[in-house]
Design an enzyme around this catalytic site. Sequence first.
Site, PDB file in Angstrom:
ATOM      1  N   ASP A   8       0.700  -0.736  -0.020  1.00  0.00           N
ATOM      2  CA  ASP A   8       0.013  -0.449   0.207  1.00  0.00           C
ATOM      3  C   ASP A   8       0.786   0.972  -0.063  1.00  0.00           C
ATOM      4  O   ASP A   8       2.166   0.945  -0.513  1.00  0.00           O
ATOM      5  CB  ASP A   8      -1.123  -0.246   1.558  1.00  0.00           C
ATOM      6  CG  ASP A   8      -0.152   0.442   2.252  1.00  0.00           C
ATOM      7  OD1 ASP A   8       0.764   0.595   2.993  1.00  0.00           O
ATOM      8  OD2 ASP A   8      -1.418   0.134   3.802  1.00  0.00           O
ATOM      9  N   THR A  67       3.202  -0.979   8.968  1.00  0.00           N
ATOM     10  CA  THR A  67       3.518  -1.836  10.340  1.00  0.00           C
ATOM     11  C   THR A  67       4.200  -3.328   9.762  1.00  0.00           C
ATOM     12  O   THR A  67       4.830  -3.599  10.446  1.00  0.00           O
ATOM     13  CB  THR A  67       2.922  -2.268  11.395  1.00  0.00           C
ATOM     14  OG1 THR A  67       1.611  -2.210  10.709  1.00  0.00           O
ATOM     15  CG2 THR A  67       2.451  -0.360  11.609  1.00  0.00           C
ATOM     16  N   HIS A 133       8.455 -30.590  11.612  1.00  0.00           N
ATOM     17  CA  HIS A 133       7.519 -28.767  11.300  1.00  0.00           C
ATOM     18  C   HIS A 133       6.741 -29.028  10.086  1.00  0.00           C
ATOM     19  O   HIS A 133       5.991 -28.178  10.497  1.00  0.00           O
ATOM     20  CB  HIS A 133       8.569 -27.648  11.148  1.00  0.00           C
ATOM     21  CG  HIS A 133       9.781 -27.717  11.864  1.00  0.00           C
ATOM     22  ND1 HIS A 133       9.742 -27.099  12.513  1.00  0.00           N
ATOM     23  CD2 HIS A 133      10.826 -28.347  11.573  1.00  0.00           C
ATOM     24  CE1 HIS A 133      10.248 -26.661  13.444  1.00  0.00           C
ATOM     25  NE2 HIS A 133      11.973 -27.054  13.166  1.00  0.00           N
TER      26      HIS A 133
HETATM   27  C1  RB5 Z   1      -1.620   2.919   6.198  1.00  0.00           C
HETATM   28  O1  RB5 Z   1      -1.759   3.931   7.303  1.00  0.00           O
HETATM   29  C2  RB5 Z   1      -1.520   1.747   6.607  1.00  0.00           C
HETATM   30  O2  RB5 Z   1      -2.512   1.144   8.124  1.00  0.00           O
HETATM   31  C3  RB5 Z   1      -0.676   0.671   6.331  1.00  0.00           C
HETATM   32  O3  RB5 Z   1       0.272   0.674   5.630  1.00  0.00           O
HETATM   33  C4  RB5 Z   1      -0.715  -0.429   7.170  1.00  0.00           C
HETATM   34  O4  RB5 Z   1       0.176  -0.494   8.747  1.00  0.00           O
HETATM   35  C5  RB5 Z   1      -1.320  -1.215   8.034  1.00  0.00           C
HETATM   36  O5  RB5 Z   1      -1.587  -2.065   8.973  1.00  0.00           O
END
Ligand code: RB5
Length: 149
Positions: A8, A67, A133
């Site tokens: 994203d 994240t 595993h």
């Molecule tokens: C986008 O702002 C952010 O929420 C996305 O990139 C991500 O960190 C979501 O888990």
Amino acid sequence: MKVALGCDHGGLELKDTIAAELRKLGVEVVDEGTVSEESVDYPDFAAKVAGDVASGKVDRGITVCGTGIGMSIAANKFPGIRAALCHDSYTARMSRMHNDANILVLGGRVTGPEVALDILRDWLKTPFEGGRHQRRLDKIAELEKKGCK
Ligand code: RB5
């Protein structure tokens, strides 16, 4: 090897860094976007990459959001997907050795480019250990089939 990439807006810069490194390593890249800084929804891109991996169109996938958390949650909804959010080389290696992770997830706002490239190189070259595993992965596959009833 053929690898699908998706991100994203929070993961765009790191996704492009990863794409350049993969090409340098001779890996074929399927870039599923996004391709601009415009705000988009990470599940749409997790779905493209997870679909590519689950269908066998590519060998593995890599997804990047801010994240890495949202991409992991979304990609792991797909049967057969084992997406691992990695913050260092150790977790990257273990995600391959013990979990046979088929999608690497990174956080573009939390992991710097050099650390991310170390993670990438280790994740690409580390094999799955199998054995006990595999038994555990078989149990996960069973859970997918039965649902969590
Ligand atoms: C986008 O702002 C952010 O929420 C996305 O990139 C991500 O960190 C979501 O888990």
